[in-house]
Design an enzyme around this catalytic site. Structure first.
Site, mmCIF file in Angstrom:
data_model
loop_
_atom_site.group_PDB
_atom_site.id
_atom_site.type_symbol
_atom_site.label_atom_id
_atom_site.label_comp_id
_atom_site.label_asym_id
_atom_site.label_seq_id
_atom_site.Cartn_x
_atom_site.Cartn_y
_atom_site.Cartn_z
ATOM 1 C CG ASP A 150 -34.704 -83.709 -61.143
ATOM 2 O OD1 ASP A 150 -33.358 -84.343 -60.843
ATOM 3 O OD2 ASP A 150 -34.715 -83.124 -62.321
ATOM 4 C CB SER A 151 -34.921 -79.328 -57.565
ATOM 5 O OG SER A 151 -33.964 -79.660 -56.610
ATOM 6 C CE LYS A 178 -32.333 -82.389 -54.405
ATOM 7 N NZ LYS A 178 -32.382 -82.796 -55.993
ATOM 8 C CE LYS A 211 -34.034 -73.513 -49.833
ATOM 9 N NZ LYS A 211 -32.838 -74.472 -49.813
ATOM 10 N N GLY A 258 -26.326 -75.749 -52.903
ATOM 11 C CA GLY A 258 -26.581 -75.254 -54.312
ATOM 12 C C GLY A 258 -26.515 -73.871 -54.841
ATOM 13 C CG HIS A 297 -37.574 -74.737 -55.324
ATOM 14 N ND1 HIS A 297 -36.769 -74.143 -54.393
ATOM 15 C CD2 HIS A 297 -36.463 -75.908 -55.719
ATOM 16 C CE1 HIS A 297 -35.698 -74.532 -54.317
ATOM 17 N NE2 HIS A 297 -35.653 -75.692 -55.155
#
EC number: 3.6.1.66
Length: 214
Positions: free
Chosen positions: A77-78, A21, A186, A164, A198
């Protein structure tokens, strides 16, 4: 969020201890001329994520880092929301990987649960990634946004890029998983588009209100 937006400049803290991240956030911030230092580099602790939504947990992390470092802090936060699993793992996506961050085990768990529910066809394997971003300042001001990307889950996982749950997530309209895409593909940032992932989509929203491109 205040009706009066505030711009980011100078030094900021990226409130994460997740290497994948952190790398993505630094890549997204690179064109904007801000100096990004990680929470780990400043030896900041990790606050308890007690929120019931992605946005609440992003705010908890950003506010805690801003207060501890006395610098603006940027937090994400994902997670992945699996429709056939009633939204799980959702805000608990990282916890499903356990203390060792074993996302292979987490993906296997999702697949096992999908099989138990008879979710074998693509029409029953819908999912979406959510990213909530928050920037907090030491004086308590915050800016926050949220975005999602829809897709389906494949098995076995494909590709070793990203991190992830990326290798099992096939974004809508594409024939490669996030795990098979380069970071540029991406993110879908210019010249390829205005955000595919996202996190990239949320970042585009945040950049519009908080960042000035160099």
């Amino acid at each position: 969020m205040s009706s009066s937006h505030r711009k980011l400049s100078g030094r900021i803290v990226i409130a994460t201890h997740n290497p994948g991240k952190l790398a993505e956030m630094r890549e997204l911030l690179a064109p904007y001329g801000v100096e990004a230092v990680s929470a780990g580099e400043l030896s900041l602790g990790e606050p308890d994520e007690t929120g019931e939504t992605f946005q609440a947990n992003a705010r908890i992390k950003a506010v805690a880092a801003a207060d501890a470092a006395q610098l603006p802090a940027f937090a994400d936060d994902s997670g992945i929301v699996v429709h056939a699993l009633d939204g799980a793992p959702g805000i608990y996506s990282a916890r499903w990987a356990g203390p060792d961050k074993d996302f292979t085990a987490a993906m296997t768990r999702i697949e096992r649960l999908l099989q138990e529910r008879g979710a074998t066809g693509p029409d029953k394997r819908g999912a979406h990634f959510v990213s909530a971003l928050c920037v907090a300042w030491p004086d308590g001001h915050v800016e926050e946004v949220e975005a999602r990307v829809d897709g389906t889950l494949v098995w076995p996982p494909r590709g070793s890029a990203g991190f992830g749950y990326d290798p099992m997530f096939l974004p809508e309209g594409h024939d490669r998983t996030f795990g098979e895409m380069t970071s540029l593909e991406k993110h879908g940032l210019p010249p390829l588009g205005l955000g595919l992932s996202h996190r990239a989509r949320a970042f585009v929203k945040l950049a519009e209100i908080c960042l000035d491109q160099r």
